[in-house]
Write an enzyme that holds these catalytic residues in place. Structure first.
Site, PDB file in Angstrom:
ATOM      1  N   GLY A 153       0.657  -1.101  -0.100  1.00  0.00           N
ATOM      2  CA  GLY A 153       0.005  -0.060  -0.132  1.00  0.00           C
ATOM      3  C   GLY A 153       0.841   1.045   0.084  1.00  0.00           C
ATOM      4  O   GLY A 153       1.670   1.476   0.945  1.00  0.00           O
ATOM      5  N   GLY A 207       1.281   4.810   3.810  1.00  0.00           N
ATOM      6  CA  GLY A 207       2.472   3.580   3.428  1.00  0.00           C
ATOM      7  C   GLY A 207       3.522   4.594   3.059  1.00  0.00           C
ATOM      8  O   GLY A 207       4.627   4.388   3.259  1.00  0.00           O
ATOM      9  N   GLU A 240      -1.228   4.029  13.043  1.00  0.00           N
ATOM     10  CA  GLU A 240      -0.413   5.170  12.485  1.00  0.00           C
ATOM     11  C   GLU A 240      -1.281   6.390  12.911  1.00  0.00           C
ATOM     12  O   GLU A 240      -2.392   6.732  13.062  1.00  0.00           O
ATOM     13  CB  GLU A 240      -0.484   5.468  10.860  1.00  0.00           C
ATOM     14  N   LYS A 283      -6.364   3.230  18.538  1.00  0.00           N
ATOM     15  CA  LYS A 283      -6.294   4.172  17.275  1.00  0.00           C
ATOM     16  C   LYS A 283      -7.967   4.660  17.091  1.00  0.00           C
ATOM     17  O   LYS A 283      -8.147   5.869  16.900  1.00  0.00           O
ATOM     18  CB  LYS A 283      -6.216   3.419  16.097  1.00  0.00           C
ATOM     19  N   ARG A 339      -6.809  21.441  31.708  1.00  0.00           N
ATOM     20  CA  ARG A 339      -7.292  19.890  31.758  1.00  0.00           C
ATOM     21  C   ARG A 339      -7.909  19.782  30.372  1.00  0.00           C
ATOM     22  O   ARG A 339      -8.111  18.610  30.000  1.00  0.00           O
ATOM     23  CB  ARG A 339      -8.355  19.770  32.866  1.00  0.00           C
ATOM     24  N   ALA A 352     -13.315  25.907  15.502  1.00  0.00           N
ATOM     25  CA  ALA A 352     -14.572  25.539  14.745  1.00  0.00           C
ATOM     26  C   ALA A 352     -14.419  25.753  13.165  1.00  0.00           C
ATOM     27  O   ALA A 352     -13.567  26.557  12.792  1.00  0.00           O
ATOM     28  CB  ALA A 352     -15.710  26.633  15.206  1.00  0.00           C
ATOM     29  N   CYS A 406     -10.208   9.280   7.798  1.00  0.00           N
ATOM     30  CA  CYS A 406     -10.157   8.604   9.091  1.00  0.00           C
ATOM     31  C   CYS A 406     -11.143   8.727  10.118  1.00  0.00           C
ATOM     32  O   CYS A 406     -11.934   7.739  10.715  1.00  0.00           O
ATOM     33  CB  CYS A 406      -8.920   8.570   9.888  1.00  0.00           C
ATOM     34  N   PHE A 407     -11.472  10.117  10.183  1.00  0.00           N
ATOM     35  CA  PHE A 407     -12.427  10.359  11.737  1.00  0.00           C
ATOM     36  C   PHE A 407     -13.670   9.530  11.473  1.00  0.00           C
ATOM     37  O   PHE A 407     -14.311   9.065  12.233  1.00  0.00           O
ATOM     38  CB  PHE A 407     -12.500  11.972  11.616  1.00  0.00           C
ATOM     39  N   LYS A 421      -8.242  19.754   4.242  1.00  0.00           N
ATOM     40  CA  LYS A 421      -7.642  20.497   5.391  1.00  0.00           C
ATOM     41  C   LYS A 421      -6.496  21.096   4.586  1.00  0.00           C
ATOM     42  O   LYS A 421      -6.135  20.851   3.346  1.00  0.00           O
ATOM     43  CB  LYS A 421      -6.918  19.836   6.635  1.00  0.00           C
ATOM     44  N   ARG A 426     -10.852  13.428   0.449  1.00  0.00           N
ATOM     45  CA  ARG A 426     -11.718  12.407   1.062  1.00  0.00           C
ATOM     46  C   ARG A 426     -12.350  12.899   2.112  1.00  0.00           C
ATOM     47  O   ARG A 426     -11.999  13.389   3.207  1.00  0.00           O
ATOM     48  CB  ARG A 426     -10.787  11.043   1.391  1.00  0.00           C
ATOM     49  N   ARG A 471     -13.433  28.929   7.714  1.00  0.00           N
ATOM     50  CA  ARG A 471     -12.218  28.706   8.328  1.00  0.00           C
ATOM     51  C   ARG A 471     -11.644  29.571   9.264  1.00  0.00           C
ATOM     52  O   ARG A 471     -10.289  29.186   9.842  1.00  0.00           O
ATOM     53  CB  ARG A 471     -11.134  28.053   7.315  1.00  0.00           C
TER      54      ARG A 471
HETATM   55  C1  UDX Z   1      -5.273   3.636   4.322  1.00  0.00           C
HETATM   56  C2  UDX Z   1      -6.524   3.254   4.992  1.00  0.00           C
HETATM   57  O1  UDX Z   1      -7.519   3.918   4.531  1.00  0.00           O
HETATM   58  C3  UDX Z   1      -6.220   3.728   6.671  1.00  0.00           C
HETATM   59  O2  UDX Z   1      -7.337   3.482   7.434  1.00  0.00           O
HETATM   60  C4  UDX Z   1      -5.103   3.261   7.092  1.00  0.00           C
HETATM   61  O3  UDX Z   1      -4.749   3.833   8.277  1.00  0.00           O
HETATM   62  C5  UDX Z   1      -3.766   3.371   6.320  1.00  0.00           C
HETATM   63  O4  UDX Z   1      -4.159   3.107   5.030  1.00  0.00           O
HETATM   64  P1  UDX Z   1      -4.194   5.683   2.992  1.00  0.00           P
HETATM   65  O5  UDX Z   1      -2.728   5.243   2.864  1.00  0.00           O
HETATM   66  O6  UDX Z   1      -4.436   7.137   3.057  1.00  0.00           O
HETATM   67  O7  UDX Z   1      -5.036   4.941   4.225  1.00  0.00           O
HETATM   68  O8  UDX Z   1      -4.984   4.880   1.752  1.00  0.00           O
HETATM   69  P2  UDX Z   1      -4.778   4.973   0.358  1.00  0.00           P
HETATM   70  O9  UDX Z   1      -4.136   6.123  -0.030  1.00  0.00           O
HETATM   71  O10 UDX Z   1      -5.788   4.582  -0.434  1.00  0.00           O
HETATM   72  O11 UDX Z   1      -3.670   3.964  -0.128  1.00  0.00           O
HETATM   73  C6  UDX Z   1      -3.901   2.571  -0.210  1.00  0.00           C
HETATM   74  C7  UDX Z   1      -2.980   1.898  -1.097  1.00  0.00           C
HETATM   75  O12 UDX Z   1      -3.100   0.477  -0.968  1.00  0.00           O
HETATM   76  C8  UDX Z   1      -3.534   2.309  -2.506  1.00  0.00           C
HETATM   77  O13 UDX Z   1      -2.493   3.238  -3.292  1.00  0.00           O
HETATM   78  C9  UDX Z   1      -3.711   1.069  -3.018  1.00  0.00           C
HETATM   79  O14 UDX Z   1      -3.622   0.813  -4.634  1.00  0.00           O
HETATM   80  C10 UDX Z   1      -3.156  -0.197  -2.402  1.00  0.00           C
HETATM   81  N1  UDX Z   1      -3.422  -1.203  -2.551  1.00  0.00           N
HETATM   82  C11 UDX Z   1      -4.946  -1.908  -2.138  1.00  0.00           C
HETATM   83  C12 UDX Z   1      -2.636  -2.276  -2.777  1.00  0.00           C
HETATM   84  O15 UDX Z   1      -1.485  -1.996  -2.947  1.00  0.00           O
HETATM   85  N2  UDX Z   1      -3.208  -3.884  -2.764  1.00  0.00           N
HETATM   86  C13 UDX Z   1      -4.423  -3.996  -2.292  1.00  0.00           C
HETATM   87  O16 UDX Z   1      -4.946  -5.289  -2.345  1.00  0.00           O
HETATM   88  C14 UDX Z   1      -5.387  -2.996  -1.942  1.00  0.00           C
HETATM   89  C1  UDX Z   2      -6.514  12.234  11.870  1.00  0.00           C
HETATM   90  C2  UDX Z   2      -5.686  12.314  13.241  1.00  0.00           C
HETATM   91  O1  UDX Z   2      -5.380  13.579  13.719  1.00  0.00           O
HETATM   92  C3  UDX Z   2      -4.585  11.419  12.995  1.00  0.00           C
HETATM   93  O2  UDX Z   2      -3.738  11.294  14.368  1.00  0.00           O
HETATM   94  C4  UDX Z   2      -5.006  10.058  12.290  1.00  0.00           C
HETATM   95  O3  UDX Z   2      -3.590   9.324  12.284  1.00  0.00           O
HETATM   96  C5  UDX Z   2      -5.541  10.094  11.210  1.00  0.00           C
HETATM   97  O4  UDX Z   2      -6.667  10.911  11.055  1.00  0.00           O
HETATM   98  P1  UDX Z   2      -5.935  13.784   9.748  1.00  0.00           P
HETATM   99  O5  UDX Z   2      -7.360  13.162   9.206  1.00  0.00           O
HETATM  100  O6  UDX Z   2      -5.172  13.506   8.553  1.00  0.00           O
HETATM  101  O7  UDX Z   2      -5.513  13.063  10.832  1.00  0.00           O
HETATM  102  O8  UDX Z   2      -6.005  15.558   9.970  1.00  0.00           O
HETATM  103  P2  UDX Z   2      -6.576  16.268  11.328  1.00  0.00           P
HETATM  104  O9  UDX Z   2      -5.556  17.241  11.488  1.00  0.00           O
HETATM  105  O10 UDX Z   2      -6.978  15.359  12.214  1.00  0.00           O
HETATM  106  O11 UDX Z   2      -7.688  16.948  10.720  1.00  0.00           O
HETATM  107  C6  UDX Z   2      -9.035  16.082  10.420  1.00  0.00           C
HETATM  108  C7  UDX Z   2     -10.196  17.097  10.149  1.00  0.00           C
HETATM  109  O12 UDX Z   2     -10.523  17.919  11.546  1.00  0.00           O
HETATM  110  C8  UDX Z   2      -9.839  17.957   9.039  1.00  0.00           C
HETATM  111  O13 UDX Z   2     -10.866  18.229   8.082  1.00  0.00           O
HETATM  112  C9  UDX Z   2      -9.449  19.391   9.776  1.00  0.00           C
HETATM  113  O14 UDX Z   2      -9.830  20.589   9.010  1.00  0.00           O
HETATM  114  C10 UDX Z   2     -10.821  19.170  10.789  1.00  0.00           C
HETATM  115  N1  UDX Z   2     -10.504  19.876  12.088  1.00  0.00           N
HETATM  116  C11 UDX Z   2      -9.137  19.765  12.949  1.00  0.00           C
HETATM  117  C12 UDX Z   2     -11.055  21.000  12.711  1.00  0.00           C
HETATM  118  O15 UDX Z   2     -12.289  21.342  11.966  1.00  0.00           O
HETATM  119  N2  UDX Z   2     -10.697  21.664  13.861  1.00  0.00           N
HETATM  120  C13 UDX Z   2      -9.772  21.333  14.592  1.00  0.00           C
HETATM  121  O16 UDX Z   2      -9.563  22.265  15.498  1.00  0.00           O
HETATM  122  C14 UDX Z   2      -8.785  20.342  14.037  1.00  0.00           C
END
Ligand code: UDX
Ligand code: UDX
Length: 461
Positions: free
Chosen positions: A10, A15, A169, A224, A264, A272, A280-281, A343, A350, A440
């Site tokens: 991946g 990855g 991660e 996680k 705390r 906001a 992920c979220f 962001k 996504r 924002r």
């Molecule tokens: C993914 C997951 O969405 C997340 O939950 C996890 O924490 C980490 O892996 P991300 O790396 O952001 O996150 O996903 P993506 O950018 O879609 O990358 C996954 C890759 O795996 C793609 O490039 C896809 O082509 C590859 N893949 C998928 C393989 O090589 N083999 C497979 O069988 C399926």
């Molecule tokens: C999140 C987690 O932070 C990370 O630890 C995990 O591994 C993957 O998911 P990510 O989704 O890449 O990371 O970005 P993050 O900075 O957490 O922001 C997520 C979303 O929340 C974004 O759309 C961001 O704009 C929003 N956000 C974040 C807010 O609206 N307000 C904030 O105060 C912080």
């Protein structure tokens, strides 16, 4: 056991950067990242480092240092697995769209396929590390597939044995490189002490030992999901208060500052905005909801479900209030949208809040001119589909191009360049009365007001 070769299945947002930093910090380890997607691998191998498939500040420099030395990108999955002491599974695990658990549970078909591939190709002892965010107890599935292939070589094949670890991660997109280089903590879950120490030995080359936490497998997987659920919950909490601020005349920035000063509570994740996006979220909370439902904990499931519902509500609310301020209709009106990524500092869209807000506005008949510094028009097209008709939106090359003849400008991603926009120049190109909607809290409101714009900022009453 000291690790000399790593394979990661991946080459995505997780990855790619994770393996690049491991290769950078561990010159004695050969790291090969494999992916089924040839175009993606070609982009990782592009001599022009500005063409890497993942945009992350600092990633190009790390890849530039290691690629070809001890960092390799390839579609040859089988030999990379066969050569590896340790295999990371970093494939995507999207929410299921059909079947049992549709809309909540994760689709594990790629994890299972990868585990089967490892089972078939591995040689000798292989440590398999779950990097993808997974439903709790997925390690059991991976373990079962690997155990079926395990053998002593008596039947003629090469002897193979496996250990499974969970190593979630915690990097956030946009800050992936510093998050990986100086992590708050590294979490390793497992029940095989030798395997745990082998992985700890990899991270130990740059992470202090007291930041490497060792737990059992299920605690690691659940941590996680819980971390992401708590972070997302803070965002839904502050967004709920933002709506109340708008109704009452309080200012959510002042409220966030005041509560964040309480040690705390802490000051982070209290911004906001248009709701959380990212891969992920939402997925992880839905996973938690599914898990709770499965174990009959329906109140717990409903509690976490409400965090996701509030997030969707906030996005629809913003689209609705744009329509209301523009005299109750946006049909045929041009609206400038600045920012499409979920962001700043990423090209990832996504679950981006911009998608839902733009779709709502397109359904209302608006014409959108969208600018994002890193998201290509083709990606916007994938996300918006044909809502409102094929000509209802266009991608443009600058904020100035976006605002030509527009009735309103919406800020949906906090790109730093939007903080220093020249509002007198932009406002002059817009149809009056013109509006600025800052979801924002990034723009200089005073400058926008002086330029004659009506302004709305999230959470400002
Ligand atoms: C993914 C997951 O969405 C997340 O939950 C996890 O924490 C980490 O892996 P991300 O790396 O952001 O996150 O996903 P993506 O950018 O879609 O990358 C996954 C890759 O795996 C793609 O490039 C896809 O082509 C590859 N893949 C998928 C393989 O090589 N083999 C497979 O069988 C399926
Ligand atoms: C999140 C987690 O932070 C990370 O630890 C995990 O591994 C993957 O998911 P990510 O989704 O890449 O990371 O970005 P993050 O900075 O957490 O922001 C997520 C979303 O929340 C974004 O759309 C961001 O704009 C929003 N956000 C974040 C807010 O609206 N307000 C904030 O105060 C912080």
């Amino acid at each position: 056991m000291s690790i000399r070769t790593i394979c990661c299945i991946g080459a995505g947002y997780v990855g790619g950067p994770t393996m690049a930093v491991i290769a950078d910090r561990c010159p004695g380890i050969q790291v090969t990242v494999v992916d089924l997607n040839q175009a993606r691998i070609d982009a990782w191998n592009d001599p022009d480092l500005s063409k890497l498939p993942v945009y992350e500040p600092g990633l190009d420099a790390v890849v530039g240092r290691c690629r070809g030395r001890n960092l390799h990108f390839s579609t040859a999955v089988e030999p990379a697995i066969a050569a590896a002491d340790m295999v990371f599974l970093s494939v995507n695990t999207p929410t299921k769209t059909k079947g049992v658990g549709a809309g909540q549970a994760s689709d594990l078909r790629w994890i299972e396929a990868s585990a089967r591939q490892v089972a078939a190709c591995a040689q000798g002892h292989t440590i398999v590390v779950e990097k993808s965010t997974l439903p709790v107890r997925t390690a059991e599935t991976v373990q079962a597939i690997l155990s079926a292939a395990q053998g002593d070589g008596a039947s003629g094949g090469s002897p193979k044995t496996f250990a499974v670890l969970s190593n979630p991660e915690f990097l956030a997109e946009g800050t992936a490189i510093p998050d990986l280089e100086q992590p708050d903590r590294v979490l390793i879950g497992g029940d095989d002490p030798a395997a745990i120490e082998a992985l700890a030995g990899v991270y130990g080359q740059w992470v202090p030992n007291d930041r490497i936490l060792r737990t059992n497998l299920w605690s690691s997987e659940l941590s996680k999901l819980t971390a992401n659920a708590f972070l997302a919950q803070r965002i839904s909490s502050i967004n709920s208060i933002a709506a109340l601020c708008e109704a009452t005349g309080a200012d959510v920035q002042e409220v966030a500052h005041a509560i964040g000063a309480d040690s705390r509570l802490g000051s982070k994740f209290l911004k906001a905005g248009p709701g959380f996006g990212g891969s992920c979220f939402q997925k992880d909370i839905l996973n938690l909801v599914y898990l709770c439902g499965h174990y009959g904990l329906h109140e717990v499931a409903a509690y976490w479900q409400s965090v996701v519902e509030l997030n969707g509500w906030q996005q629809h609310r913003i689209a609705r209030l744009v329509v209301q301020r523009l005299f109750g209709t946006v049909t045929g009106k041009r609206l400038a949208v600045l920012g499409f990524a979920f962001k700043a500092d990423t090209n990832d869209t996504r679950e981006a809040p911009a998608i839902r807000i733009c779709r709502d506005l397109l359904e209302e008949g608006a014409q959108l001119a969208i600018y994002d510094p890193k998201v290509p028009a083709s990606q916007m097209g994938n996300d918006l589909g044909h809502v409102g008709g094929v000509d209802a939106w266009q991608a443009v090359g600058s904020p100035l191009a976006a605002v030509q003849g527009a009735d309103a400008v919406l800020i949906l991603t906090e790109w730093l360049c939007f903080a220093s926009l020249d509002w007198s120049q932009l406002a002059a190109q817009m149809r009056k009365p013109a509006w600025l909607f800052d979801a924002r809290s990034i723009v200089d409101l005073q400058a926008a007001k002086s330029a004659g714009l009506n302004v709305w900022r999230v959470g400002m009453g």
